[in-house]
Design an enzyme around this catalytic site. Structure first.
Site, mmCIF file in Angstrom:
data_model
loop_
_atom_site.group_PDB
_atom_site.id
_atom_site.type_symbol
_atom_site.label_atom_id
_atom_site.label_comp_id
_atom_site.label_asym_id
_atom_site.label_seq_id
_atom_site.Cartn_x
_atom_site.Cartn_y
_atom_site.Cartn_z
ATOM 1 N N GLY A 22 -0.132 -7.789 -3.378
ATOM 2 C CA GLY A 22 1.056 -8.593 -3.633
ATOM 3 C C GLY A 22 2.083 -8.583 -2.530
ATOM 4 O O GLY A 22 2.587 -9.627 -2.107
ATOM 5 N N GLU A 23 2.400 -7.400 -1.986
ATOM 6 C CA GLU A 23 3.470 -7.321 -0.995
ATOM 7 C C GLU A 23 3.100 -8.012 0.318
ATOM 8 O O GLU A 23 3.970 -8.381 1.101
ATOM 9 C CB GLU A 23 3.835 -5.868 -0.733
ATOM 10 C CG GLU A 23 2.721 -5.049 -0.091
ATOM 11 C CD GLU A 23 3.106 -3.589 0.061
ATOM 12 O OE1 GLU A 23 2.834 -3.037 1.131
ATOM 13 O OE2 GLU A 23 3.679 -3.019 -0.885
ATOM 14 N N THR A 25 0.805 -10.910 0.506
ATOM 15 C CA THR A 25 0.435 -12.332 0.449
ATOM 16 C C THR A 25 0.951 -13.087 -0.773
ATOM 17 O O THR A 25 0.734 -14.292 -0.883
ATOM 18 C CB THR A 25 -1.102 -12.463 0.465
ATOM 19 O OG1 THR A 25 -1.643 -11.723 -0.637
ATOM 20 C CG2 THR A 25 -1.679 -11.940 1.771
ATOM 21 N N GLY A 54 -1.123 5.587 -9.729
ATOM 22 C CA GLY A 54 -1.866 6.480 -10.598
ATOM 23 C C GLY A 54 -2.358 5.844 -11.869
ATOM 24 O O GLY A 54 -3.168 6.417 -12.577
ATOM 25 N N GLU A 88 -10.040 -3.266 -8.726
ATOM 26 C CA GLU A 88 -10.396 -4.669 -8.967
ATOM 27 C C GLU A 88 -11.653 -5.043 -8.209
ATOM 28 O O GLU A 88 -12.576 -5.661 -8.744
ATOM 29 C CB GLU A 88 -9.257 -5.583 -8.478
ATOM 30 C CG GLU A 88 -8.327 -6.069 -9.535
ATOM 31 C CD GLU A 88 -7.296 -7.039 -8.960
ATOM 32 O OE1 GLU A 88 -6.352 -7.329 -9.681
ATOM 33 O OE2 GLU A 88 -7.439 -7.494 -7.808
#
Length: 850
Positions: A22-23, A25, A54, A88
């Site tokens: 996230g940070e 793109t 965690g 993921e």
């Protein structure tokens, strides 16, 4: 063609799952890619939340990965530093190996070799991670980096927009093949698709209209949908408009809106009228290469309204039209016309082998019908001939007016699969079943319309009426006279003289064009029980009409000014439903309506005050005065002891009218009071102990609510959007039944702590709230939250979407949430292990910084 008796293809919730850091793109490449995919109609999952350090992925996210057809993995410099991203990736690669799901890597600002060999930042990130997990992460990174994908820096000279277009084009192409695999179960479809696609000649820069004709239920719509799914990705805009034949009976403007909304991918489109729609459509369609499918056309007017001529379209566009009537295609100058041939013997045997064990034979439908009681048979035939496509509530009004127990009468045929009721509550029926019902009406006298019990075909109605013959056979007529205007003299003669001779007509539904300028309807039959005439062109009902049997009178958008000629006072003793919305009505004597239950006068702007003798309207259940700006007094409302639904919206009232009871136990269930100019509500609002719905939206001067509103224990919906309210009552939590609360656009600074007591709250909307600063810290313990959605305005030019998803139980509320609300940061972390979820409930919160 190969024949299989089963299908192994799995249905999927999403077309594409995006995996990204996230940070790196979220606000640039991923945001643009997501919008491009969605615009192309590719259903995409983009998770905007990341768990605390965690924490592990929740079940919902794992399910989203499993239920996606394709994965796009955006590798960036910090991708490997997120255990979330790596977990993921492990799941994605498991799916890639075990199923038909396909993954594509995108190397955003890293070299593929750096990911494949785990060098530099990737290696550095692994030194900080849990050693026990690193092994499978390394393996998954290596496998993913070896897949075919896109290196952003080496594709299209690094132009992000061009790379995104390539990704969207690739996914669209793969989805086409994926969907074709699913369509293999459609017997005989493959060759039929090839024949039509070949004549479309996609890529040739001309405009081409293709017709598909065939019998009802013969597969025209299925074929058109399959072709649409196969080729739509090659066009800049697309629209599939289904069921034209039925929907056009209600409004062509609605269909025009659908085409424009689809092509522009904008659901907010509205059209003023039919003629405006044509000009807007022409302007839009000629600016894009589009694919438009117009399904089930039965009249030339429909094509003229929706696809006009070839000059409406940009070169390269294609239009597909399905119809039962080849003459419609010929009249519209469609050059390429394809017949939908019936199945060959081999195909028919294949279809039978697939379905005979799973579906009842269609031939048994007739025996379902035969077993119905007489009243249910009549209701079934009314739906088949007259009411298909109607809203369920409108159909119930019509059927009850004709003496049927409509609610149960619709339920029984529905249970026998003779009729359907859609999600938007419209009556439906399979084409074959509808044709069966219509044939039942026509079969005894196939060539003598005057002997049919129901008439719905325009030409047959004209023939019967123009002959001016007396008949007692016809019980119901539904027609749209706007198609008769080619011969205004004939139309006038028909409508003035014809209906009076239909002595036993109980149901009459007419839609006239707004341009109808001649006097009509001077001879209504006295047997009428349901009379609906949209755009009725006369100023009153005919003198000869004796409405002793009339139960429902609907004349919206009409020129009617009063019910009767000057001096006439005919009592409508059986009238229960009256709708004169948006008419020229100037006066109405409610003393002539002793048994009225529903009165709709919306936008009757010329109506000053109805005549309401003491004791009248005792049975009135619904009163709609929305937009009746000429009203001088609302004193008629307070004595209405049976009233349940009241609409006083758009009256621009500066003070809440004196309509509320001094004591509790009042009958009102719903009040619509939007877009008025009141500054306060009376405390007597608390006496409405049965109130379920209260709409105060758009009351932009309303700054506060009385404390007494918190005593409304039955209230389920409260709409305060765009009010000036700054503070909510502290006892708001006493609204124990509240399920839906809209505070969008208000000035509320804080939500009261008692909101945690709202155990049944399903939806809380704070969209565009300019000054909401925080939530009570334990709100999620008390309220069952499935989705929490927030928006923050950045430089007043774009939105960043921050969402919180969870489905797991919680014992306390996270500090991370409190931090978000107190600092108003444009991102948040999510503790999915700590959420209460005994119900599937949504709370959407929109935050806009001032």
């Amino acid at each position: 063609m190969a024949c299989s008796t089963s299908s192994t293809h799995k249905s999927h919730m999403y077309d594409v799952f995006l995996s990204f850091r996230g940070e790196d793109t979220r606000k640039n490449f991923v945001d643009h890619l997501y919008v491009a995919l969605q615009r192309q109609g590719i259903h995409t999952f983009k998770d905007d939340e990341r768990l605390e350090k965690g924490k592990k992925m929740n079940d919902e996210l794992l399910k989203s990965i499993q239920e996606s057809k394709f994965f796009v993995i955006i590798f960036s410099k910090n991708y490997a530093s997120s255990s979330w991203c790596l977990d993921e990736l492990v799941k994605i690669m498991e799916c890639q190996k075990e199923t038909e799901q396909i993954a594509y890597p995108v190397f955003y600002d890293v070299d593929p070799s750096e990911v494949r060999q785990q060098l530099d930042l990737v290696e550095e990130a692994f030194t900080r991670q849990n050693k026990g997990e690193v092994g499978k992460w390394r393996e998954s990174l290596k496998e993913a980096a070896n897949l075919a994908g896109w290196d952003l820096r080496k594709t299209s000279d690094g132009h992000e927009a061009k790379v995104i277009n390539k990704i969207v084009e690739k996914i669209s192409l793969e989805l086409r093949f994926f969907n074709l695999k699913v369509d293999e179960k459609l017997v005989g479809m493959e060759t039929r698709i090839k024949d039509i696609v070949s004549s479309l000649e996609i890529g040739v820069e001309d405009v081409r209209m293709i017709g598909i004709k065939g019998i009802g239920g013969g597969g025209k719509t299925t074929l058109a949908r399959a072709i649409f799914g196969k080729i739509c990705f090659q066009f800049e805009g697309k629209s599939f408009v289904a069921n034209i034949r039925e929907i056009s009976k209600l409004s062509l403007s609605v269909l025009q809106e659908q085409v424009i909304s689809n092509v522009l991918n904008d659901k907010r489109i509205t059209i003023g009228n039919f003629h405006d729609g044509k000009s807007i459509l022409k302007k839009i369609l000629c600016s894009k290469k589009v694919l438009v499918v117009i399904d089930d056309v039965d009249h030339l007017d429909q094509l003229d309204a929706l696809v006009g001529g070839l000059n409406w379209f940009k070169p390269g566009s294609r239009v597909i039209i399905t119809t039962r009537d080849e003459q419609v295609l010929i009249a519209h100058r469609v050059k390429w016309i394809h017949d939908v041939n019936l199945l060959s013997d081999e195909e028919a045997i294949c279809l039978f082998s697939r379905s005979s064990l799973n579906n009842p034979s269609f031939g048994f439908i007739s025996l379902c019908y035969t077993c119905l009681e007489d009243d249910y048979k009549e209701i079934f035939l009314d739906v088949a001939c007259l009411l298909k496509g109607w809203l369920k509530d409108d159909a119930i009004t019509a059927l009850e007016s004709c003496g049927f127990h409509a609610r149960n009468g619709l339920r029984v045929p529905e249970q026998k699969s003779l009729i359907t009721i859609s999600l938007d509550q419209r009556l439906g029926m399979h084409d074959h079943i509808q044709e069966m019902g219509q044939n039942i009406v026509r079969r005894s006298y196939p060539d003598e319309s005057i002997k049919h019990s129901r008439l719905w075909i325009g030409e047959e109605i004209k023939d019967v009426l123009v002959d001016d013959l007396v008949t007692g056979a016809i019980r119901a007529i539904a027609t749209n006279t706007s198609t008769w205007f080619d011969d205004e003299k004939l139309c006038s003669t028909i409508l003035i003289n014809g209906f009076g001779n239909l002595k036993k007509l109980r149901f009459l539904h007419v839609v006239s064009g707004s341009s109808c300028s001649f006097e009509v309807g001077q001879n209504f039959p006295n047997a009428l029980r349901f009379l609906s005439w949209h755009c009725y062109p006369h100023y009153c009902l005919p003198k000869t009409f004796q409405p002793n049997n009339l139960v429902a009178l609907e004349m919206p958008n009409s020129r009617i000014k009063q019910l009767w000629h000057e001096g006439e006072r005919k009592v409508l003793k059986n009238l229960r439903f009256l709708d004169l919305s948006n008419s020229k009505l100037t006066t109405i004597d409610c003393g002539l309506l002793p048994n009225l239950e529903t009165l709709k006068l919306e936008k009757c702007r010329h109506l000053v005050e109805p005549h309401t003798p003491i004791g009248c309207l005792r049975k009135l259940v619904l009163l709609n005065l929305n937009g009746c700006v000429g009203f001088k007094s609302l004193s008629l409302i307070k004595p209405l002891k049976s009233l349940q639904v009241l609409d006083l919206s758009n009256l621009y009232l500066t003070k809440f009218p004196d309509i509320l009871p001094e004591h509790s136990n009042y009958s009102l269930l719903a009040i619509y009071f939007s877009k008025n100019n009141i500054q306060e509500l009376p405390s007597s609002i608390g006496n409405l102990e049965k109130l379920v719905y209260l709409d105060l939206s758009g009351c932009h001067r309303l700054k506060s609510l009385p404390q007494s509103i918190c005593t409304l224990r039955s209230l389920k919906n409260l709409d305060l959007v765009n009010c000036a309210i700054e503070e909510l009552p502290e006892d708001l939590g006493h609204l124990e039944s509240l399920e839906w609360l809209n505070l969008g656009g208000t000035r509320v600074k804080h939500l009261p702590k008692s909101i945690c007591m709202l155990k049944n709250l399903k939806t809380l909307l704070l969209t565009s709230c300019k000054v909401v600063m925080n939530l009570p810290e334990d709100i999620e313990i008390a309220i069952e939250i499935r989705r929490l959605k927030m928006f923050r305005r950045v430089k007043r030019t774009r939105w960043i979407d921050i969402s919180l998803w969870s489905q797991k139980k919680t014992t306390n509320y996270t500090n991370a949430q409190k931090e978000f609300w107190s600092t108003c940061l444009p991102r948040t972390t999510d503790d999915s292990e700590k959420r209460a979820h005994s119900q599937r409930t949504i709370i959407e919160i929109a935050f806009q910084s001032s």
